[in-house]
Design a protein around this motif. Structure first.
Motif, mmCIF file in Angstrom:
data_model
loop_
_atom_site.group_PDB
_atom_site.id
_atom_site.type_symbol
_atom_site.label_atom_id
_atom_site.label_comp_id
_atom_site.label_asym_id
_atom_site.label_seq_id
_atom_site.Cartn_x
_atom_site.Cartn_y
_atom_site.Cartn_z
ATOM 1 N N GLN A 266 0.830 -1.202 0.000
ATOM 2 C CA GLN A 266 0.000 0.000 0.000
ATOM 3 C C GLN A 266 0.869 1.259 0.000
ATOM 4 O O GLN A 266 0.552 2.241 -0.692
ATOM 5 C CB GLN A 266 -0.912 -0.016 1.226
ATOM 6 C CG GLN A 266 -1.975 -1.108 1.181
ATOM 7 C CD GLN A 266 -2.700 -1.285 2.506
ATOM 8 O OE1 GLN A 266 -2.133 -0.999 3.576
ATOM 9 N NE2 GLN A 266 -3.932 -1.761 2.455
ATOM 10 N N LEU A 267 1.955 1.218 0.756
ATOM 11 C CA LEU A 267 2.855 2.365 0.822
ATOM 12 C C LEU A 267 3.483 2.644 -0.533
ATOM 13 O O LEU A 267 3.504 3.793 -1.004
ATOM 14 C CB LEU A 267 3.943 2.100 1.861
ATOM 15 C CG LEU A 267 5.047 3.147 1.993
ATOM 16 C CD1 LEU A 267 4.467 4.492 2.403
ATOM 17 C CD2 LEU A 267 6.093 2.687 2.995
ATOM 18 N N LEU A 268 3.991 1.614 -1.187
ATOM 19 C CA LEU A 268 4.615 1.801 -2.497
ATOM 20 C C LEU A 268 3.589 2.269 -3.526
ATOM 21 O O LEU A 268 3.877 3.127 -4.359
ATOM 22 C CB LEU A 268 5.275 0.496 -2.946
ATOM 23 C CG LEU A 268 6.460 0.017 -2.087
ATOM 24 C CD1 LEU A 268 6.919 -1.366 -2.533
ATOM 25 C CD2 LEU A 268 7.609 1.002 -2.140
ATOM 26 N N ALA A 269 2.385 1.708 -3.458
ATOM 27 C CA ALA A 269 1.333 2.108 -4.403
ATOM 28 C C ALA A 269 0.949 3.572 -4.220
ATOM 29 O O ALA A 269 0.552 4.244 -5.184
ATOM 30 C CB ALA A 269 0.106 1.220 -4.240
ATOM 31 N N SER A 270 1.097 4.081 -3.001
ATOM 32 C CA SER A 270 0.735 5.481 -2.756
ATOM 33 C C SER A 270 1.735 6.451 -3.364
ATOM 34 O O SER A 270 1.472 7.644 -3.448
ATOM 35 C CB SER A 270 0.640 5.736 -1.245
ATOM 36 O OG SER A 270 1.933 5.726 -0.641
ATOM 37 N N MET A 271 2.895 5.954 -3.817
ATOM 38 C CA MET A 271 3.928 6.835 -4.355
ATOM 39 C C MET A 271 3.739 7.145 -5.832
ATOM 40 O O MET A 271 4.355 8.085 -6.346
ATOM 41 C CB MET A 271 5.319 6.206 -4.152
ATOM 42 C CG MET A 271 5.717 6.026 -2.703
ATOM 43 S SD MET A 271 7.378 5.319 -2.570
ATOM 44 C CE MET A 271 7.521 5.116 -0.795
ATOM 45 N N LYS A 272 2.917 6.360 -6.524
ATOM 46 C CA LYS A 272 2.720 6.569 -7.958
ATOM 47 C C LYS A 272 1.251 6.405 -8.313
ATOM 48 O O LYS A 272 0.510 5.669 -7.655
ATOM 49 C CB LYS A 272 3.544 5.568 -8.781
ATOM 50 C CG LYS A 272 5.039 5.845 -8.795
ATOM 51 C CD LYS A 272 5.750 4.978 -9.834
ATOM 52 C CE LYS A 272 7.198 5.365 -9.990
ATOM 53 N NZ LYS A 272 7.871 4.608 -11.085
ATOM 54 N N ASP A 273 0.848 7.076 -9.411
ATOM 55 C CA ASP A 273 -0.520 6.893 -9.893
ATOM 56 C C ASP A 273 -0.573 5.736 -10.886
ATOM 57 O O ASP A 273 0.436 5.054 -11.137
ATOM 58 C CB ASP A 273 -1.064 8.197 -10.499
ATOM 59 C CG ASP A 273 -0.279 8.661 -11.727
ATOM 60 O OD1 ASP A 273 0.428 7.846 -12.358
ATOM 61 O OD2 ASP A 273 -0.384 9.857 -12.069
ATOM 62 N N GLN A 274 -1.749 5.530 -11.477
ATOM 63 C CA GLN A 274 -1.935 4.395 -12.387
ATOM 64 C C GLN A 274 -1.110 4.511 -13.654
ATOM 65 O O GLN A 274 -0.853 3.510 -14.323
ATOM 66 C CB GLN A 274 -3.422 4.263 -12.746
ATOM 67 C CG GLN A 274 -4.304 3.838 -11.583
ATOM 68 C CD GLN A 274 -4.002 2.419 -11.131
ATOM 69 O OE1 GLN A 274 -3.866 1.513 -11.950
ATOM 70 N NE2 GLN A 274 -3.894 2.218 -9.828
ATOM 71 N N ARG A 275 -0.645 5.734 -14.008
ATOM 72 C CA ARG A 275 0.178 5.924 -15.198
ATOM 73 C C ARG A 275 1.657 5.881 -14.889
ATOM 74 O O ARG A 275 2.483 6.123 -15.773
ATOM 75 C CB ARG A 275 -0.162 7.265 -15.873
ATOM 76 C CG ARG A 275 -1.550 7.339 -16.481
ATOM 77 C CD ARG A 275 -1.744 6.333 -17.629
ATOM 78 N NE ARG A 275 -0.665 6.364 -18.590
ATOM 79 C CZ ARG A 275 -0.547 7.277 -19.562
ATOM 80 N NH1 ARG A 275 -1.446 8.242 -19.677
ATOM 81 N NH2 ARG A 275 0.460 7.217 -20.422
ATOM 82 N N GLY A 276 2.004 5.583 -13.640
ATOM 83 C CA GLY A 276 3.411 5.473 -13.291
ATOM 84 C C GLY A 276 4.081 6.785 -12.919
ATOM 85 O O GLY A 276 5.300 6.827 -12.742
ATOM 86 N N ARG A 277 3.312 7.851 -12.783
ATOM 87 C CA ARG A 277 3.874 9.142 -12.394
ATOM 88 C C ARG A 277 3.979 9.221 -10.876
ATOM 89 O O ARG A 277 3.050 8.850 -10.160
ATOM 90 C CB ARG A 277 3.008 10.292 -12.903
ATOM 91 C CG ARG A 277 3.043 10.474 -14.416
ATOM 92 C CD ARG A 277 2.214 11.688 -14.845
ATOM 93 N NE ARG A 277 2.706 12.910 -14.225
ATOM 94 C CZ ARG A 277 3.672 13.695 -14.732
ATOM 95 N NH1 ARG A 277 4.242 13.361 -15.880
ATOM 96 N NH2 ARG A 277 4.045 14.780 -14.109
ATOM 97 N N VAL A 278 5.100 9.730 -10.380
ATOM 98 C CA VAL A 278 5.302 9.885 -8.944
ATOM 99 C C VAL A 278 4.335 10.936 -8.410
ATOM 100 O O VAL A 278 4.215 12.030 -8.979
ATOM 101 C CB VAL A 278 6.755 10.279 -8.632
ATOM 102 C CG1 VAL A 278 6.937 10.532 -7.134
ATOM 103 C CG2 VAL A 278 7.711 9.189 -9.101
ATOM 104 N N THR A 279 3.647 10.600 -7.337
ATOM 105 C CA THR A 279 2.650 11.511 -6.762
ATOM 106 C C THR A 279 3.186 12.286 -5.559
ATOM 107 O O THR A 279 2.471 13.122 -5.003
ATOM 108 C CB THR A 279 1.409 10.716 -6.320
ATOM 109 O OG1 THR A 279 1.818 9.681 -5.398
ATOM 110 C CG2 THR A 279 0.723 10.065 -7.516
ATOM 111 N N ILE A 280 4.408 12.036 -5.149
ATOM 112 C CA ILE A 280 4.987 12.751 -4.009
ATOM 113 C C ILE A 280 5.174 14.217 -4.388
ATOM 114 O O ILE A 280 5.866 14.519 -5.378
ATOM 115 C CB ILE A 280 6.335 12.126 -3.614
ATOM 116 C CG1 ILE A 280 6.147 10.664 -3.210
ATOM 117 C CG2 ILE A 280 6.992 12.914 -2.494
ATOM 118 C CD1 ILE A 280 7.448 9.912 -2.974
ATOM 119 N N PRO A 281 4.578 15.154 -3.672
ATOM 120 C CA PRO A 281 4.676 16.578 -4.038
ATOM 121 C C PRO A 281 6.122 17.037 -4.134
ATOM 122 O O PRO A 281 6.948 16.730 -3.271
ATOM 123 C CB PRO A 281 3.947 17.285 -2.883
ATOM 124 C CG PRO A 281 3.008 16.252 -2.336
ATOM 125 C CD PRO A 281 3.724 14.945 -2.481
#
Length: 502
Positions: A266-281
């Motif tokens: 879950q932690l790793l999944a929270s770092m990227k969206d479904q297109r593989g882009r990093v979501t960390i601000p």
């Protein structure tokens, strides 16, 4: 009339010498020496194994008139060869290469052991599998599909040997560069050159140059002459999520004791969206691609369909519009995961820990330490209490914090990028175009990492990568090889560079 005729005869004679002992013949004749070079083991992780390689370098450069020296290093000494220009006002070109190779698993080498150079072919079967068969040296190796198999045959003893062959031909024709030549050779590149920044700082005067040419890596996938303006840096981290002190029976405690493997997923999944882009601000802060940059990248002859077919996927991540754009952004890659047991060792337990190894490929606009800190903050924002250092959590910490993790990370080295329209890039472009009659493939940033940032930053020198070997060379893997056609073309490329004035 006799005096002009004498000059004419001498000029004709000079053109006949290369015809008799030209670049092709010299390159062909160098293969036994190259085989002997490849037969010297070169794993920097094994104590003393690089010494034979350093002695080989000292002998071969010295007998060509170079002044050689070892530059003391906290690890294995760097090797530096210098050939001064005739003019004291001439500029200096520093060539960079490395002589060490990746560790080997001899059991996976098909044609011969890794330090026994062997000629062979790569055969692609109808089902897509690859096999290897032995071959003899063909009559025209420069146009054949025959390869030389050995560790470091491509990565990266090849450029060193190519340089020496090109130099010999230049000298045989009575020529020399109009610039001072320095060649620094790293004996620990495959171990990320951990002591390189300090060595470059210590020896900055000996290494000082106006241009840096990096002889490493493969050419573009179309196997045409290539120039690369930069390389990504790299940072790495290990994330450990803690569960129960010991693995627990999943029947007794399933639905009750938290599972660290699930929490890590879950932690790793929270770092990227479904297109593989990093979501960390803030992860992509500072990246801007203007129209001129996009136009240059559009000239790279990538074939998206062939790339997907070769690698085996249907849709790329959405970080950029294409491969070249994707390489302009820092990446967050999960390079390995472990928790519990699988396969015939599987057992019905709730694991005690789950571990993920990640790497961050850095671009010039991104700082590795900053990105690692952003990842740490993301873990904390997801509710994890981070255990400091490399220890296990205490009983008190286990009872006080619902989510426990540990993160250890380090930046190995940063990225670099040089404008290929600048003096260094223009000189190399001119040399390759004059040599081959067509412009080289221009790549703004390569996806891989080479530890060059200390040279670029400390010496304040523009750096361009001149890759020479075939892209399908199995570097870092069993059955590493170099296509003989690339070996011959690499010599030709370096001869063109050495004879092209700055």
């Amino acid at each position: 009339m006799r005096y002009p005729l004498t000059l004419l005869f001498l000029c004709w004679l000079c053109t006949r010498v290369p015809a008799q002992e030209g670049l092709y013949e010299r390159t062909l004749g160098s293969l036994p020496d190259y085989e002997a070079f490849l037969a010297i083991p070169n794993d920097a992780r094994i104590e003393g194994q690089l010494e034979g390689n350093l002695q080989w370098l000292e002998r071969e450069f010295s007998r060509r008139g170079f002044a050689t020296q070892r530059l003391p290093n906290a690890g294995i000494d760097l090797f530096l060869a210098t050939f001064p220009a005739e003019s004291p006002d001439a500029e200096t070109v520093l060539f960079y290469g490395h002589v060490d190779g990746q560790s080997v698993d001899s059991s996976r080498w098909v044609l011969a052991p890794p330090y026994t150079p062997t000629y062979g072919r790569t055969i692609l079967d109808a089902d897509g599998s690859v096999r290897y068969e032995k071959a003899t040296l063909p009559a025209r190796p420069d146009t054949s599909d025959v390869r030389l198999f050995a560790r470091s045959s491509s990565d990266a003893k090849a450029p060193i040997m190519m340089f020496l062959v090109a130099w010999d031909e230049l000298v045989a024709r009575g020529d020399r560069p109009n610039y001072t030549v320095k060649f620094v050779i790293d004996p620990m590149e495959e171990t990320s050159s951990p002591d390189l920044p300090g060595a470059v700082e210590t020896h900055r005067q000996a290494l000082a140059a106006d241009h840096l040419v990096i002889l490493d890596g493969p050419v573009h996938l179309v196997n045409r002459p290539t120039l690369v303006g930069g390389a990504r840096g790299i940072a790495t981290a290990e994330i450990t999520v803690f569960g129960p002190k010991l693995p627990q029976h999943s029947g007794h405690y399933g639905n009750y004791a938290p599972n660290p493997a699930l929490r890590l997923a879950q932690l790793l999944a929270s770092m990227k969206d479904q297109r593989g882009r990093v979501t960390i601000p803030g992860f992509y802060d500072g990246i801007e691609l203007d129209a001129a940059t996009r136009e240059m990248m559009a000239t790279v002859p990538d074939d998206p369909t062939k790339i997907r077919q070769k690698i085996g996927f249907s849709e790329p991540d959405g970080v950029g519009e294409n491969l070249q754009e994707a390489l302009q952004y820092p990446s967050l890659n999960i390079r390995g995961m472990a928790s519990g047991w699988v396969g015939d060792k599987v057992r019905t337990i709730i694991p005690a820990t789950a571990v993920a190894e990640i790497d961050l490929r850095l671009v010039k606009e991104s700082d590795g330490d900053r990105l690692l800190q952003l990842v740490r903050e993301h873990l904390e924002n997801q509710g994890f209490h981070l255990i400091p250092g490399d220890r296990e959590p205490t009983d008190e910490e286990r009872l006080s914090y619902p989510r426990l993790a540990r993160m250890q990370g380090t930046t190995s080295y940063g990225a670099f990028r040089t404008d290929l329209n600048g003096p260094t890039g223009q000189w190399l472009r001119r040399a390759l175009e004059d040599t081959f009659g067509a412009p080289p493939v221009l790549i703004r940033t390569m996806g891989g990492s080479v530890p060059i940032a200390p040279f670029v930053n400390t010496l304040d020198v523009p750096a361009v990568v001149l890759p020479l070997v075939n892209p399908d060379n199995n570097q870092h893997s069993p059955n590493e090889n170099i296509l003989l056609s690339n070996y011959f073309r690499g010599v030709e490329s370096l001869y063109g560079v050495l004879r092209t004035d700055l």
